[in-house]
Enzyme design. Structure first.
Site: not given
Ligand code: ADP
Length: 387
Positions: A8, A15, A84, A173, A199, A202, A231, A271-273, A321, A323
Site C-alpha cells: 500500500n 505499508k 492498493r 474505500h 470513519l 478519510g 477534508r 485527530d478526532l481524539r 468507527g 474505537n
Molecule cells: P486512516 O484513514 O489514515 O487509515 P484510521 O482508520 O487509522 O485512519 O483512523 C484514524 C482516526 O481514528 C484518527 O482521527 C484518530 O483520532 C481516530 N481514532 C483512533 N483511535 C481513536 C479513539 N480511541 N477514539 C477516537 N478516535 C480515535
C-alpha cells in the site's frame, strides 16, 4: 499454498503485509519518509524492529523491506503481490493483473486522482522490478462501487461534457466497504441492506444491498461526503467559485479542501481524539465540530435508509468507527424511531473482531466490524491469479 505480499504505497510511505495461504500475517511493516532520510518499522517472527535508512524512492523502500526481511525474517518469496490503487476510473471494475498496458492506464487515471494514483503506480513499478516474474495485481478502491445504479453515480451536469471528461461518482474505500459488508453478512448470517460507515482520517458512508454497493458518499474524488480529518466533505460548489473569483488561486483552494477543512479546518486538529478531549474541556469550537461531524453522518444514514427501503444493519468501522463509543453514540442518538438504538455497556466495551453494540432485541442491529483492507487485497490478489 499461495503467499501474498500486499503493498500500500503512499506519497512518502509504503505499508506492506505478507500473508500465507491460511491468511496468517507472517510479517508487516511501514517504510516512512520516502524521498530522503527515512526508516523502516518491521514486525516479523522476532518481534518489531525499527531501522533508519536513506530511502530516495519507492524502489529503495522495497529494497529496504527485502533487506530487513533477510536479516530479521521471514523469508520473502511472494507468489503474488497485491497493490492498493486508489482510482480505477470507469475502466477497472474489478482487480486486474498488471501488465504494461494496465500500468499505462493507471498512469492516465492520475489525471483524476493526482494525489492518490501516482504513489500506487510507483509501488507497482518498484515491485515489478523487484520481483520479476511474480504476478502483480492492482486492487482499486473504486471497484466495489462499480455496481452503483446510474441514478446514484450520475451528477446532474452537462451530460456530454461529463461523459467526455469522466465526471461521475466513482466512490472510494471500496476495499474496506466490501470487506466489512462481507464480514457483516457472515456475522448476521445473511447479506441484507447495510449502511457501512468507514470513519478514519478519510471517511465515507456506503449503502450495500445484497453484497453490492448501491450508493456511497465520496464522488469523483475522495473530497465529497462526510466530514473528515482534514477534508470537509460536502460543500456548495458555489463557495469555490466565490473563492476563486475573489482572489484565491486553484492551488490555494486545493490546499483548503484537502488540508485546511474538516475537523482540522474547524478546530486546528484533524485527530478526532484531540477534538473529543477539547470538547470535554469546554471548547465550544470543538463541540461544534463534533456536532457537524455527527450531523453529516446522520444525514447520510437517513438518505441511505430511504434508498435501501429499510435497514438490516448499521456498521461502524475504521479508526474512529471502531474505537470511539462517543462518536457512535452521537450518530445513533435519537434514531430510535428508525429502529436504531445502542446498548450502552456493549458500546463502551472494548473488543476485537466483529461485535454487536445494540441490544439483542433491537429492530436494527448496530455493529462494530474492524476493517482489514490488506486481507481483502490479499484475497483478491489470490483469486485473480488462481485461474
Ligand atoms: P486512516 O484513514 O489514515 O487509515 P484510521 O482508520 O487509522 O485512519 O483512523 C484514524 C482516526 O481514528 C484518527 O482521527 C484518530 O483520532 C481516530 N481514532 C483512533 N483511535 C481513536 C479513539 N480511541 N477514539 C477516537 N478516535 C480515535
Amino acid at each position: 499454498m499461495t503467499t501474498v505480499l500486499v503493498v500500500n504505497s503512499g506519497s512518502s510511505s509504503l505499508k506492506y503485509q505478507l500473508l500465507d495461504g491460511a491468511e496468517q500475517v507472517l510479517a508487516s511493516g511501514l517504510v516512512e519518509r520516502i524521498g530522503g532520510a527515512g526508516s523502516i518499522t518491521h514486525r516479523g517472527p522476532g518481534g518489531e524492529v525499527t531501522v533508519a535508512a536513506d530511502v530516495p524512492n519507492h524502489r529503495a523502500a522495497l529494497a529496504l523491506m527485502m533487506a530487513t526481511c533477510t536479516e530479521h525474517g521471514p523469508q520473502l518469496a511472494p507468489d503474488v503481490v497485491g497493490h492498493r490503487v486508489v482510482h480505477g476510473g470507469a475502466r477497472f471494475s474489478a482487480p486486474v493483473v498488471v501488465d504494461d498496458e494496465v500500468e499505462a492506464a493507471v498512469e492516465e487515471l492520475a489525471a483524476l486522482a493526482p494525489l492518490h494514483n501516482p504513489p500506487g503506480l510507483q509501488g507497482i513499478r518498484a515491485a515489478r522490478a523487484t520481483f520479476p516474474g511474480v504476478p502483480q495485481v492492482a486492487v482499486f478502491d473504486t471497484a466495489f462501487h462499480a455496481t452503483m445504479p446510474p441514478e446514484a453515480r450520475t451528477y446532474a451536469v452537462d451530460a456530454d461534457l461529463a461523459a467526455r471528461r469522466g465526471i461521475r461518482r466513482y466512490g472510494f474505500h471500496g476495499t474496506s466497504h466490501e470487506y466489512v459488508s462481507q464480514e457483516t453478512a457472515r456475522f448476521l448470517g445473511h447479506a441484507g441492506r447495510f449502511v457501512v460507515l468507514h470513519l478514519g482520517n478519510g471517511a465515507s458512508a456506503c449503502a450495500v444491498s445484497g453484497g453490492r454497493s448501491v450508493a456511497t458518499s465520496m464522488g469523483l474524488t475522495p473530497l465529497e461526503g462526510l466530514v473528515m480529518g482534514t477534508r470537509g466533505g460536502d460543500l456548495d460548489p458555489g463557495a469555490l467559485l466565490h473563492l476563486l473569483r475573489t482572489g484565491m488561486t486553484v492551488d490555494e483552494v486545493d490546499t483548503l479542501l484537502n488540508r485546511r477543512s474538516g475537523l482540522a479546518g474547524l478546530t486546528g486538529t484533524g485527530d478526532l481524539r484531540d477534538v473529543l478531549a477539547a470538547a470535554a474541556r469546554g471548547d465550544a469550537q470543538a463541540a461544534l465540530a463534533l456536532d457537524v461531524y455527527a450531523h453529516r453522518i446522520r444525514g447520510y444514514v437517513g438518505a441511505y435508509l430511504a434508498h435501501l427501503g429499510g435497514l438490516d444493519a448499521l456498521v461502524f468501522t475504521a479508526g474512529v468507527g471502531e474505537n470511539s463509543p462517543e462518536v457512535r453514540a452521537r450518530v445513533v442518538e435519537g434514531l430510535g424511531h428508525l429502529g436504531l438504538v445502542l446498548a450502552p455497556a456493549r458500546n463502551e466495551a472494548r473488543g476485537r473482531g466483529a461485535r454487536l453494540v445494540s441490544p439483542d432485541d433491537a429492530a436494527v442491529p448496530v455493529l462494530v466490524v474492524p476493517t482489514d483492507e490488506e486481507l481483502q487485497i490479499a484475497r483478491h490478489a489470490r483469486a485473480v491469479t488462481a485461474g
